[in-house]
Design a protein around this motif. Structure first.
Motif, PDB file in Angstrom:
ATOM      1  N   SER A   1       0.843  -1.210   0.000  1.00 39.77           N
ATOM      2  CA  SER A   1       0.000   0.000   0.000  1.00 39.77           C
ATOM      3  C   SER A   1       0.872   1.252   0.000  1.00 39.77           C
ATOM      4  O   SER A   1       0.587   2.216  -0.711  1.00 39.77           O
ATOM      5  CB  SER A   1      -0.947   0.061   1.202  1.00 39.77           C
ATOM      6  N   VAL A   2       1.932   1.230   0.808  1.00 35.88           N
ATOM      7  CA  VAL A   2       2.835   2.384   0.841  1.00 35.88           C
ATOM      8  C   VAL A   2       3.508   2.563  -0.527  1.00 35.88           C
ATOM      9  O   VAL A   2       3.656   3.684  -1.013  1.00 35.88           O
ATOM     10  CB  VAL A   2       3.878   2.238   1.976  1.00 35.88           C
ATOM     11  N   LEU A   3       3.859   1.440  -1.166  1.00 36.16           N
ATOM     12  CA  LEU A   3       4.464   1.484  -2.503  1.00 36.16           C
ATOM     13  C   LEU A   3       3.530   2.153  -3.519  1.00 36.16           C
ATOM     14  O   LEU A   3       3.948   3.033  -4.277  1.00 36.16           O
ATOM     15  CB  LEU A   3       4.816   0.057  -2.957  1.00 36.16           C
ATOM     16  N   LEU A   4       2.246   1.749  -3.515  1.00 39.57           N
ATOM     17  CA  LEU A   4       1.279   2.329  -4.454  1.00 39.57           C
ATOM     18  C   LEU A   4       1.103   3.827  -4.229  1.00 39.57           C
ATOM     19  O   LEU A   4       1.062   4.614  -5.179  1.00 39.57           O
ATOM     20  CB  LEU A   4      -0.084   1.630  -4.314  1.00 39.57           C
ATOM     21  N   PHE A   5       1.024   4.213  -2.969  1.00 35.29           N
ATOM     22  CA  PHE A   5       0.873   5.618  -2.608  1.00 35.29           C
ATOM     23  C   PHE A   5       2.082   6.411  -3.124  1.00 35.29           C
ATOM     24  O   PHE A   5       1.940   7.487  -3.715  1.00 35.29           O
ATOM     25  CB  PHE A   5       0.739   5.741  -1.085  1.00 35.29           C
ATOM     26  N   PHE A   6       3.281   5.840  -2.931  1.00 36.04           N
ATOM     27  CA  PHE A   6       4.506   6.486  -3.406  1.00 36.04           C
ATOM     28  C   PHE A   6       4.481   6.675  -4.919  1.00 36.04           C
ATOM     29  O   PHE A   6       4.781   7.755  -5.424  1.00 36.04           O
ATOM     30  CB  PHE A   6       5.741   5.674  -2.987  1.00 36.04           C
ATOM     31  N   LEU A   7       4.113   5.617  -5.659  1.00 37.99           N
ATOM     32  CA  LEU A   7       4.120   5.689  -7.130  1.00 37.99           C
ATOM     33  C   LEU A   7       3.160   6.763  -7.645  1.00 37.99           C
ATOM     34  O   LEU A   7       3.490   7.508  -8.571  1.00 37.99           O
ATOM     35  CB  LEU A   7       3.759   4.324  -7.728  1.00 37.99           C
ATOM     36  N   ALA A   8       1.987   6.870  -7.014  1.00 38.57           N
ATOM     37  CA  ALA A   8       0.998   7.872  -7.425  1.00 38.57           C
ATOM     38  C   ALA A   8       1.535   9.287  -7.196  1.00 38.57           C
ATOM     39  O   ALA A   8       1.457  10.152  -8.078  1.00 38.57           O
ATOM     40  CB  ALA A   8      -0.307   7.663  -6.656  1.00 38.57           C
ATOM     41  N   LEU A   9       2.115   9.509  -6.017  1.00 38.02           N
ATOM     42  CA  LEU A   9       2.661  10.834  -5.700  1.00 38.02           C
ATOM     43  C   LEU A   9       3.800  11.211  -6.634  1.00 38.02           C
ATOM     44  O   LEU A   9       3.894  12.339  -7.117  1.00 38.02           O
ATOM     45  CB  LEU A   9       3.193  10.846  -4.261  1.00 38.02           C
ATOM     46  N   LYS A  10       4.671  10.242  -6.889  1.00 41.78           N
ATOM     47  CA  LYS A  10       5.846  10.486  -7.720  1.00 41.78           C
ATOM     48  C   LYS A  10       5.436  10.823  -9.162  1.00 41.78           C
ATOM     49  O   LYS A  10       5.961  11.767  -9.756  1.00 41.78           O
ATOM     50  CB  LYS A  10       6.734   9.237  -7.691  1.00 41.78           C
ATOM     51  N   ALA A  11       4.477  10.083  -9.701  1.00 46.81           N
ATOM     52  CA  ALA A  11       4.016  10.319 -11.070  1.00 46.81           C
ATOM     53  C   ALA A  11       3.375  11.699 -11.190  1.00 46.81           C
ATOM     54  O   ALA A  11       3.675  12.472 -12.109  1.00 46.81           O
ATOM     55  CB  ALA A  11       3.030   9.232 -11.482  1.00 46.81           C
ATOM     56  N   ALA A  12       2.496  12.032 -10.231  1.00 46.56           N
ATOM     57  CA  ALA A  12       1.823  13.332 -10.254  1.00 46.56           C
ATOM     58  C   ALA A  12       2.848  14.457 -10.114  1.00 46.56           C
ATOM     59  O   ALA A  12       2.809  15.449 -10.850  1.00 46.56           O
ATOM     60  CB  ALA A  12       0.789  13.400  -9.132  1.00 46.56           C
ATOM     61  N   GLY A  13       3.794  14.291  -9.190  1.00 49.11           N
ATOM     62  CA  GLY A  13       4.803  15.313  -8.938  1.00 49.11           C
ATOM     63  C   GLY A  13       5.712  15.550 -10.132  1.00 49.11           C
ATOM     64  O   GLY A  13       5.934  16.689 -10.545  1.00 49.11           O
ATOM     65  N   ASN A  14       6.238  14.449 -10.708  1.00 44.85           N
ATOM     66  CA  ASN A  14       7.140  14.576 -11.862  1.00 44.85           C
ATOM     67  C   ASN A  14       6.465  15.238 -13.052  1.00 44.85           C
ATOM     68  O   ASN A  14       7.041  16.121 -13.690  1.00 44.85           O
ATOM     69  CB  ASN A  14       7.646  13.196 -12.307  1.00 44.85           C
ATOM     70  N   SER A  15       5.243  14.825 -13.352  1.00 38.91           N
ATOM     71  CA  SER A  15       4.540  15.364 -14.517  1.00 38.91           C
ATOM     72  C   SER A  15       4.271  16.841 -14.340  1.00 38.91           C
ATOM     73  O   SER A  15       4.498  17.649 -15.248  1.00 38.91           O
ATOM     74  CB  SER A  15       3.207  14.641 -14.736  1.00 38.91           C
TER      75      SER A  15
END
Lengths: 146, 119
Positions: A16-30
């Motif tokens: 769950s922490v991994l999924l949360f991280f991936l979502a934040l990272k994708a939104a932030g980078n874009s």
């Protein structure tokens, strides 16, 4: 070794922490990449330029999301090995390629899709291993002052 | 110029990850709820090496920011992954993580994929 019930709920928490991280990272980078393309000055060693770049709302939102992503990744590192976290978070590259194509209209070649497939397969393989192989559970009480 | 930025980014990233992994394992399991994040900030405030790790992250992040302004995201993101090999080796020999055949094979596949995506 920890007991089975505890370790399976720990694995669930890790994912769950991994999924949360991936979502934040994708939104932030874009958001940051989009904003930085609107900033006229080239970045250099001058910190004032970075601060001025953050006046762009997309850059600011991106930075906020990436700071939260950093904290989330630190929580992830408390739950799993570095050699587990690195390959599974590489799924983020796949998401970056996908978002780059859809929102920033970057071209995606056949070779790049092949790479994407390899990242998926590799991350799945690593994901099937036990996330934490260094179970030295140091409780705060047992630990001396730093 | 872009390779100078990539080199600075890789060195900073490796240092950041080793320090953070080492310190977070010692700090115990954390969560990402509002309370969990508050507790995490408290953990950070008490650990100097963790703060140093975050400073390395800041250097890595600023070099990345400079890179994405001139290079496409599809170069900058895979270029930042050159730290991957170095970090996995250091995870084994410095952090003493057990990297079995399956994890090693998966990591190699990911690495090959990242290189393909980037070139």
């Amino acid at each position: 070794m920890t007991n089975l019930a505890r370790s399976s709920s720990a694995v669930l928490k890790t994912y769950s922490v991994l999924l949360f991280f991936l979502a934040l990272k994708a939104a932030g980078n874009s958001s940051m990449a989009w904003g930085m393309k609107q900033v006229p000055e080239r970045m250099s060693m001058n910190p004032a330029l970075y601060l001025r770049a953050m006046l762009n709302p997309f850059v600011a939102m991106g930075v906020a999301a990436l700071i939260l992503a950093l904290l989330t990744r630190m929580a992830l590192l408390s739950l799993a090995d570095l050699s587990f976290v690195l390959p599974v978070t590489a799924i983020g590259y796949v998401i970056a390629v996908f978002l780059g194509k859809v929102f920033l209209h970057e071209t995606v070649t056949r070779q790049r899709w092949l790479g994407t497939l390899l990242i998926f397969a590799g991350a799945a393989l690593v994901g099937s291993t036990s996330p934490d192989t260094t179970p030295i559970d140091i409780t705060p009480a047992a630990e001396g002052p730093k | 110029m872009r390779w100078v930025l990539v080199a600075a980014m890789v060195i900073a990233t490796v240092a950041a990850d080793l320090l953070q992994s080492h310190e977070m394992k010692r700090a115990g399991e954390q969560s990402v709820s509002a309370r969990g994040l508050a507790r995490l900030l408290h953990v950070i405030a008490r650990r100097r090496l963790l703060i140093l790790g975050i400073a390395c992250n800041a250097v890595s992040f600023l070099t990345f920011m400079a890179l994405v302004q001139t290079e496409p995201l599809s170069f900058a993101v895979p270029a930042s992954s050159s730290s991957f090999v170095l970090e996995t080796l250091l995870a084994k020999f410095v952090l003493h993580e057990r990297i079995g055949a399956r994890r090693a094979a998966g990591a190699l596949a990911v690495l090959a994929g990242v290189v393909l995506v980037g070139s």
